[in-house]
Each structure stands twice: as C-alpha cells, then as structure tokens.
Design a protein around this motif. Structure first.
Motif, mmCIF file in Angstrom:
data_model
loop_
_atom_site.group_PDB
_atom_site.id
_atom_site.type_symbol
_atom_site.label_atom_id
_atom_site.label_comp_id
_atom_site.label_asym_id
_atom_site.label_seq_id
_atom_site.Cartn_x
_atom_site.Cartn_y
_atom_site.Cartn_z
ATOM 1 N N ASN B 3 1.340 -0.718 -0.080
ATOM 2 C CA ASN B 3 -0.253 0.299 0.333
ATOM 3 C C ASN B 3 1.464 0.949 0.099
ATOM 4 O OD1 ASN B 3 0.777 0.059 2.196
ATOM 5 N ND2 ASN B 3 -1.278 0.181 3.597
ATOM 6 N N ARG B 4 2.351 1.214 -0.144
ATOM 7 C CA ARG B 4 2.574 2.740 -0.477
ATOM 8 C C ARG B 4 2.886 2.873 -1.414
ATOM 9 N NH1 ARG B 4 6.850 -0.669 1.171
ATOM 10 N NH2 ARG B 4 7.400 -1.527 2.918
ATOM 11 N N ARG B 5 2.025 2.780 -2.882
ATOM 12 C CA ARG B 5 2.334 2.890 -4.148
ATOM 13 C C ARG B 5 0.083 3.508 -4.194
ATOM 14 N NH1 ARG B 5 5.103 2.630 -7.860
ATOM 15 N NH2 ARG B 5 6.945 1.023 -7.889
ATOM 16 N N ILE B 6 0.153 4.674 -4.398
ATOM 17 C CA ILE B 6 -1.033 5.240 -5.014
ATOM 18 C C ILE B 6 -1.466 4.536 -5.803
ATOM 19 C CG2 ILE B 6 -2.486 7.770 -4.734
ATOM 20 C CD1 ILE B 6 0.382 8.139 -3.493
ATOM 21 N N ALA B 44 8.772 2.995 -3.186
ATOM 22 C CA ALA B 44 7.660 2.725 -3.328
ATOM 23 C C ALA B 44 8.328 0.539 -2.407
ATOM 24 C CB ALA B 44 7.226 2.113 -4.496
#
Ligand SMILES: Cc1cc2nc3c(=O)[nH]c(=O)nc-3n(C[C@H](O)[C@H](O)[C@H](O)COP(=O)(O)OP(=O)(O)OC[C@H]3O[C@@H](n4cnc5c(N)ncnc54)[C@H](O)[C@@H]3O)c2cc1C
Ligand code: FES
Lengths: 403, 114
Positions: B3-6, B44
C-alpha cells in the motif's frame, strides 16, 4: 543549428517554445527531469470556482502543442554551464555542447531549506518532494507525517497529500532561527495565511480574512488560539506550536514539538513528542538563477519576488545580448503567470530573430504582455503580497540602468 | 502490491498499467515500473536510505526529489554521483548506495598510522 535554446521544460519554457515555433523558429527545450512539464507536474489544486487545476493535464497540453509544432524536447539532460561566445551563447550539458544565437533561461524555482535538528534523517524531505512523490510518482512519502512550515505552498500540498489518502497529523511552525526568521513567528504567519483564506473551506480563516486588517483581532485570535489547532480541510494547523527536533536512529521515528508565545518564543516545559515516519519541511521558494549568475547577468534583490532575480524587462530580455529569462527565475508566481511570461519571451525571441518590418508580431507581443498582467491580477495563488510593486521596481531599474 | 503505491486517486484517477522492471540495490533484488525514478521505485519498496554521509556515515535519503540538493546520489551501473530522483529506473540496473569514504588526512587517522 537551433535558432534558440530553452533551458527548462516547465510552463514558461514550453510556452516560449510554442511561441517561437509559431513564428517558424527551430528550437530545442532542455530539461534534466525525465519528463517535460517542470513543477506543473506535481500541481493539483481546486480553483475558487471548484474546478481542479491538474498540472499533469496542463503539462500534456503544452507538450503536445510544442511537439506538433516541431519543437525538440530533450529530457534527462542537465545544463551545468553557459557562456557568451561570439554572437551568441554556448550551452554545456552533461551530454553535449550546443551553440545558439538566443538563449532562454526558464529554470524555475527551488525550495528554501529550513534547518531543523535531525533533518538529515531519511524520511525528512521538502514539501515539494512529498508533492512529486505523491502526485507524479504516486508513491506515498510514508505512513504518517507532519509538516513543518506553514505557508501558501505547504497548505496547498498538505491538502494534496490528504487527498491521496496520506495521514498528516498537522502543520507546525519551524523553530525560530536566523534562517527561518518570520516563518517561526505566529503573528507573521497568520497574516500571510489570511491571504489564502478565500481558498480555504475553514470558517475560522474566512472570518479571519474579513478581519485581517484589525490587528487587535489577530492578537486576540493568537492569544486564545485553540490547543488542538484550527482545522483546514480537516488538518490541524498549529500556529502556536513549533518543531524542536526530529528524532530517530536510522530514519524518522518521531518529532518533538513545543508551544510558543504569539511572538514565537519557546515555552519551556511544553515539549511533546509525536510519532511520525515522515516529515515535510516547507521553507518557501526562491528563483533558481545560478545559470544567469555564471553568465554574468546583473541581479537585484526583491523580497516581493522571492529573492535575487536576474535583471530583465517586461519583454523578458536581460541586459546581455541574446539572453532571456521567463517564469519563476524572474520571481515566484503561479504556473499560469509563468506560462504567460514564457509566451512573451518566445515572441520577443522570434521578433528579434526574424527582424521583419511586419508589425503583426508586435501586436501579438502587446497582447501577450496584457495577458501576463491580467493573469497576475486574477491569480488565485499569490506567493508574495507585493508582487506588482516588485515587478514595477524591476521594470524601472531596467529602464534607468540598462536601456 | 503493497500500500505504498497510490493506485487510485480521487482526482488523478487510476494509475495506468506499466511494465515491471527488475533491478538490484546493494545486491538485493527489487521490482519497479517503467517511467519512474530510481528514488520512487526504492521508496515504493520501502527503501529510504540511499547513501551514508561520506565521512560521518550517517544515513541519507531524498530531500528535494527534483534534482536540486544532491542528497540522493547513488552509483548506477558503475557510475557514481547519479541523482536517483531524476534518473529513470531501467531493467537490469545495478545500483549501489553511497558509502563512507576514507579520510586519510584527518588528524585522528594520521595519529592511528604514526
Ligand atoms: C517544489 C515546488 C512545488 C511547487 N508547487 C506549486 C504549486 O503547487 N502551485 C503553484 O502554483 N506553484 C507551485 N510552484 C511554483 C512553480 O515554480 C510555478 O508554478 C511554475 O511551475 C514555474 O514555472 P517555470 O516554467 O518557471 O519553472 P518550472 O516549472 O520549475 O520548470 C523549470 C524546469 O527547468 C528544469 N531545470 C532547471 N535547471 C536546469 C538545468 N540546469 N538543466 C536542465 N534543466 C533544468 C527543471 O528540471 C524544471 O523542469 C512550485 C515550485 C516548486 C519548486
Ligand atoms: S533528492 Fe535532491 S537531488 Fe535528488
């Protein structure tokens, strides 16, 4: 050979290229980032009429228009030196060297660092870094963060972080030191915040905006400033709290903050620690003008424009033959102003390159100048209050000393 | 996917599909995506420390993310001093973090050798 070389593929450089290409000039735009668009790419704010200013879309429009007109855009190329040679300029890059009769510097702005003890820890970054990570790369700067420095830019970007689902525990002032100065003074910060009150869906700020002229009201508001902060877009803004220290062994683990008096003096014993894994430091913007300095261009210091600015006239000419500037290198303003200035610079370059008696280009130039003034007057985001005064001063200095 | 990427954004929309690229950082394997910077691909993946201070060995990561501060220097395919916030990640890239450098002229070091 190119008729003109443009350094910087932000709104100023791209629109200058478009203006040049419309008058059949062969131009190249050089940028060290891997995509064209400059700082437009990270921008995302809601206009007073509710529509979104989506910088990625705006950048794409400019890039497509430029490419359709035959403009060359080189990305990933850094310019590290420029020098005057014969009738023009030599541009030294990390890839090759190019000579050109006309050179436009559209290198934009940089963020002023605001030092806080512990700021070299991984996880501490400038507010603009968090903006680019979030909106351009779509990677979160961390799980939970705090913003140090309360100003127009940091308020706008904090909102962007929140929009992307980021958890920001609040915004606090930087510690008062010789570099941060007024940025650590609650009274001064409050005054600058009131100028963006029209953008904020906060009853407190809207009310404050109306009363911004009454000094005693501001004093009262600061004296009784709520301990939990005043919320703007749901994010607590702490005008009476300042960062003391960023803590962590290998990366950011927490931040120590303290309460301050309405004048920014630290209240001993009020320290508290907040657990965060990222910190955004917002020190404001200044014109990125090193290349103009190595070229030998004269400078002037204008606080209204954000710092030291290469001398130029309204048509974006510097006193050095064949050297032009446009965009935030000439003073900190919004992207729309930079774009309009770029168009003026492009037309100026075209006019002097083709040197035709055709007055059509003069007309376009006059219209473009009007456009800059209009956009400046209607700007939703203004980084500096006395921008008009700063621009007028620069114009008279150019006229008196260099024309 | 972590969930580090949007991936979904209320205004910017859903992230378009991109090709994966594989690279190593200090010998460890990582995955990133075409069109992103080395710094973004590492963040990321949860990597924040990109180098250590040449003398004090204290950790450093990105600061400005747009090429101005040079805090994010790494060695890419043998070339040192590359700004990871400006450089696009490529498949097969071999990236090394910035290391501590010897300081032979420092008084303490000289004392050790005489
Ligand atoms: C971090 C940051 C965030 C900002 N956020 C906002 C915002 O949210 N809203 C807003 O209205 N304004 C914002 N601004 C202000 C911004 O400067 C203007 O909105 C606008 O983008 C200025 O346009 P420009 O064309 O002058 O410069 P920029 O858009 O900054 O473009 C300059 C380009 O020049 C390139 N460049 C610089 N030096 C070199 C070199 N030596 N070699 C090669 N290429 C070079 C850069 O890579 C960059 O792409 C921000 C500025 C910064 C620095
Ligand atoms: S983070 Fe500043 S140059 Fe890369």
């Amino acid at each position: 050979m190119y008729d003109a070389v443009i350094i910087g593929a932000g709104p100023a450089g791209l629109s200058a290229a478009i203006a040049c290409a419309k008058w059949n000039l062969q131009v190249v735009v050089i940028d060290e980032f891997m995509k064209p668009g400059g700082r437009l790419l990270g921008q995302l704010h809601q206009e007073p009429d509710g529509t979104w200013w989506n910088g990625i879309k705006e950048a794409n429009i400019l890039v497509e228009q430029a490419r359709a007109l035959g403009v060359d855009i080189w990305c990933g190329v850094s310019v590290h030196h420029i020098e005057e040679v014969g009738q023009g300029w030599r541009v030294h890059t990390n890839k090759e060297r190019i000579d050109t009769p006309k050179l436009l510097l559209a290198t934009g702005a940089a963020e002023t660092p605001a030092p806080v003890p512990g700021w070299t820890l991984p996880g501490v970054m400038s507010i603009g870094a968090a903006q680019v990570m979030t909106n351009v790369h779509r990677v979160r700067p961390g799980k939970k963060g705090i913003v140090i420095g309360i100003n127009v830019l940091s308020a706008a970007i904090t909102r962007e972080l929140q929009l992307a689902g980021g958890d920001v525990v609040g915004m606090v002032l930087p510690p008062v030191n010789p570099i941060t100065k007024d940025a650590g003074n609650p009274r001064k910060v409050m005054q600058s915040l009131l100028r963006i009150s029209h953008l904020a869906p906060s009853a407190f700020l809207r009310m404050g905006g109306k009363l911004s002229r009454a000094n005693w009201m501001q004093k009262l508001a600061l004296t009784f400033y709520p301990k939990s902060g005043v919320k703007m877009w749901g994010i607590p803004i702490h005008l009476r709290k300042a960062a003391v220290q960023i803590n962590g062994e290998k990366e950011v683990e927490s931040v120590t903050i303290c309460s301050v008096t309405p004048d920014g003096k630290r209240i001993e014993g009020s320290e508290q620690t907040m657990d965060v894994d990222f910190v955004c430091i917002a020190g404001g913007l200044y014109p990125l003008a090193e290349l103009a300095a190595v070229a030998g261009c004269p400078f002037h210091y204008f606080p209204e424009l954000g710092g030291h600015v290469p001398v130029h006239n309204e048509r974006m000419k510097t006193p050095l033959e064949g050297l032009y500037v446009a965009g935030n290198i000439t003073g900190i303003e919004s992207a729309k102003v930079a774009r309009a200035q770029g168009f003026v610079a492009g037309l100026s370059i075209a006019k002097e390159t083709i040197q035709s008696a055709d007055s059509a280009i003069d007309k376009h130039l006059e219209n473009a100048l009007d456009e800059v003034r209009k956009i400046r007057s209607n700007a939703a985001i203004q980084f500096h209050q006395d921008i008009h005064a700063g621009r007028n001063k620069m114009e008279s200095i150019y006229k008196e000393q260099f024309s | 996917m972590n969930n580090r990427r949007i991936l979904h954004h209320p205004v910017l929309g859903t992230m378009p599909e991109r090709n994966a690229v594989h690279f190593t950082f200090d010998g460890k394997k990582y995955k990133g995506f075409e069109g992103e910077t080395i710094a973004a691909a590492l963040l990321a993946s949860g990597v924040r420390t990109l180098r250590v201070h040449e003398e004090k060995e204290t950790p450093r990561g990105i600061y400005c993310n747009i090429g101005h501060c040079f805090e994010c220097r790494v060695t890419v395919n043998g070339q040192p001093g590359v700004r990871s916030c400006l450089t696009e990640i490529n498949d097969g890239m071999v990236i090394e973090s910035g290391k501590r450098q010897p300081t032979p002229l420092k008084r303490k070091e000289i004392a050790r050798h005489v």
